[in-house]
Design an enzyme around this catalytic site. Structure first.
Site, PDB file in Angstrom:
ATOM      1  N   GLU A  16       0.816  -1.218   0.000  1.00 41.20           N
ATOM      2  CA  GLU A  16       0.000   0.000   0.000  1.00 41.20           C
ATOM      3  C   GLU A  16       0.855   1.277   0.000  1.00 41.20           C
ATOM      4  O   GLU A  16       0.360   2.358   0.275  1.00 41.20           O
ATOM      5  CB  GLU A  16      -0.936  -0.016   1.204  1.00 41.20           C
ATOM      6  CG  GLU A  16      -1.944  -1.150   1.147  1.00 41.20           C
ATOM      7  CD  GLU A  16      -2.837  -1.198   2.374  1.00 41.20           C
ATOM      8  OE1 GLU A  16      -3.769  -0.383   2.454  1.00 41.20           O
ATOM      9  OE2 GLU A  16      -2.584  -2.041   3.247  1.00 41.20           O
ATOM     10  N   SER A 203      -6.593  -2.137   1.496  1.00 40.39           N
ATOM     11  CA  SER A 203      -6.800  -1.640   0.135  1.00 40.39           C
ATOM     12  C   SER A 203      -7.190  -2.747  -0.838  1.00 40.39           C
ATOM     13  O   SER A 203      -6.981  -2.635  -2.041  1.00 40.39           O
ATOM     14  CB  SER A 203      -5.553  -0.903  -0.391  1.00 40.39           C
ATOM     15  OG  SER A 203      -5.315   0.257   0.353  1.00 40.39           O
ATOM     16  N   SER A 345     -10.992  10.037  -0.460  1.00 43.42           N
ATOM     17  CA  SER A 345     -11.261   8.778   0.229  1.00 43.42           C
ATOM     18  C   SER A 345     -12.569   8.860   0.997  1.00 43.42           C
ATOM     19  O   SER A 345     -13.063   9.948   1.319  1.00 43.42           O
ATOM     20  CB  SER A 345     -10.118   8.450   1.191  1.00 43.42           C
ATOM     21  OG  SER A 345      -8.905   8.255   0.503  1.00 43.42           O
TER      22      SER A 345
END
EC number: 6.3.2.4
Length: 377
Positions: A16, A203, A345
Site C-alpha cells: 500500500e 486496500s 477517500s
C-alpha cells in the site's frame, strides 16, 4: 504562538506504499503552514527513512494514471537519511547526508502523523517505536493497531464483544505447512461465493472472489504472496456495503460517529478492489450519505461503529465497514485504524458530510495527539 512540529511519516514497505504517498500529499496540503511546521519522513520500499520537504510531499500525486512512488532520486539533499532519537522531552528528528557520518538536527518532534497503510506501519509496529521514543502520535496504540490490522483477531475481539460478524475460516501458516488438505477442508462449511484474503492487509490487495471449490487453492496461493496467514470469508450476496467514520472525543466522552455512506459497484459480479478505490474510472459510486436507509438502521450502524472502536481500544480515528444483508441485518466486515485519507477517500468524505471538512479533520486528529500523554494510558 510557536508552530507545532509535525513529522508526516509515509511510504513504507507494504503493497500500500502508493496509497500512503497519496495520503501524505493530501494531509501535507491541508496543514496550515502558520500553525504547523511540517517535516516529511518518507520510508522507501526497501525500508530507508529519508527526509522529504513539505513541497515535495505535496507533489506526490497521480500522474498519467500512475500512482506515486517514493524514491530518493530527485529528492532535495539526495534524500538525507532521517533518524528518530529520544530527547529530554519527546523525541528529536535528525538527518544524515547520503554517505556521510555526521548528524545534523532537524528539530524536536511535537507529534508524529504516521500515514502508513498495511503491515509495518498500520499494524502497531511503528506505534511501538513511537512509544519507546516518547513521541506523541496520531491514531491508535500498539494493541488496537495490531488487532485492527489482523482480520483473524479483529473478528475474535468483535465476537467476544457481542458484535455481529459473518462466517469465516482462518488458515494459519502452521495449518498450511502441516496439512494443506485439512486446511482446505476447514473452509467447507462456508457457502460460496467466498472472499480469500491476506489476514493482515488493506486496500483490497491480494483478495480474490471465488465462486466454487475449484478456485480455492489458487486464491490461497495468490493471497500467500502478501501474507502467510489467510482469512476466508463467506460472501453475503445482495448485501449493501456501508461505511462510517469514528473520531475520538476531544473531551473524553463517547466517540463521535459520522454519517453512513454506501459503496455501489457498477458491476454486480465485482467487488471494491484496489483499482476501484484508487483508479476508479467510473467503476463505483460513493453515496455520501447513503440513500434509502431508514433512520433506525443508521442509528444502529453508528452505535455498532462506536462499540467496535471501543472494543479494540481505538484512539484518534477509524473507519468501520459493514454489510447490510438483504434481510436488513448488519454485519461488521472490518475496522481500519488508518483508513485511506486522500481528500477523495471515504473517510474524509463521510466527515465532510457530517460537518467537518478535510483541513478541520486533520487539525482535530493533531489536537487529539498533542494532548495525549506519553507512556501507558
Amino acid at each position: 504562538m510557536a508552530r507545532i512540529r509535525v513529522a508526516l511519516v509515509f511510504g513504507g514497505a507494504s503493497e500500500e506504499h502508493p496509497v500512503s504517498c497519496l495520503t501524505a500529499h493530501g494531509v501535507a496540503a491541508a496543514l496550515d503552514p502558520e500553525r504547523y511546521d511540517v517535516v516529511g519522513v518518507g520510508i522507501t520500499r526497501d525500508g530507508r527513512w529519508v527526509v522529504v520537504p513539505r513541497e515535495e510531499i505535496i507533489a506526490l500525486d497521480v500522474q498519467d494514471g500512475q500512482l506515486p512512488e517514493l524514491t530518493t532520486n530527485g529528492l532535495t539533499g539526495s534524500g538525507s537519511q532521517a533518524i528518530l532519537l529520544p530527547g529530554t522531552t519527546g523525541s528529536q528528528l535528525v538527518r544524515r547526508a547520503e554517505g556521510g557520518a555526521a548528524l545534523a538536527e532537524v528539530g524536536p518532534v511535537d507529534v508524529a502523523f504516521a500515514l502508513l497503510h498495511g503491515p509495518f506501519g498500520e499494524d502497531g509496529t511503528i506505534q511501538g517505536l513511537f512509544e519507546m521514543m516518547g513521541t506523541r502520535y496520531v491514531g491508535s496504540g500498539v494493541l488496537a493497531s495490531a488487532v485492527g490490522m489482523d482480520k483473524h483477531y479483529m473478528k475474535t475481539v468483535f465476537a467476544a464483544a457481542g458484535l455481529p460478524v459473518g462466517p469465516y475460516a482462518v488458515i494459519t501458516p502452521a495449518d498450511w505447512r502441516r496439512d494443506p488438505a485439512q486446511a482446505l477442508k476447514s473452509v467447507s462449511s462456508l457457502n460460496y461465493p467466498l472472499y480469500v484474503k491476506p489476514a493482515r492487509g488493506g486496500s483490497s490487495i491480494g483478495i480474490t472472489k471465488i465462486i466454487d471449490e475449484s478456485q480455492l487453492e489458487a486464491a490461497i496461493d495468490y493471497a500467500h504472496r502478501f501474507d502467510p496467514k489467510i482469512v476466508v470469508e463467506e460472501g453475503l450476496e445482495h448485501a449493501r456495503e456501508l461505511e462510517c467514520g469514528v473520531l475520538e472525543s476531544l473531551d473524553g466522552g463517547l466517540p463521535q460517529v459520522s454519517a453512513v455512506a454506501e459503496i455501489r459497484m457498477h458491476n454486480d459480479s465485482g467487488f471494491y478492489d484496489f483499482q476501484a478505490k484508487y483508479l476508479p474510472e467510473e467503476q463505483v459510486d460513493l453515496d455520501v450519505p447513503a440513500q434509502h436507509l431508514d433512520a433506525d438502521v443508521v442509528a444502529e450502524l453508528q452505535a455498532l461503529a462506536s462499540r467496535a472502536f471501543e472494543s479494540i481500544g481505538g484512539e484518534g480515528l477509524a473507519r468501520v465497514d459493514f454489510f447490510l444483508t438483504a434481510e436488513g441485518r448488519p454485519v461488521i466486515n472490518e475496522i481500519n485504524t488508518m483508513p485511506g485519507f486522500t481528500e477523495h477517500s471515504m473517510f474524509p468524505q463521510v466527515w465532510a458530510a457530517s460537518g467537518i471538512d478535510y483541513p478541520s479533520l486533520v487539525d482535530r486528529l493533531l489536537q487529539l495527539a498533542v494532548k495525549r500523554p506519553t507512556g501507558l494510558r
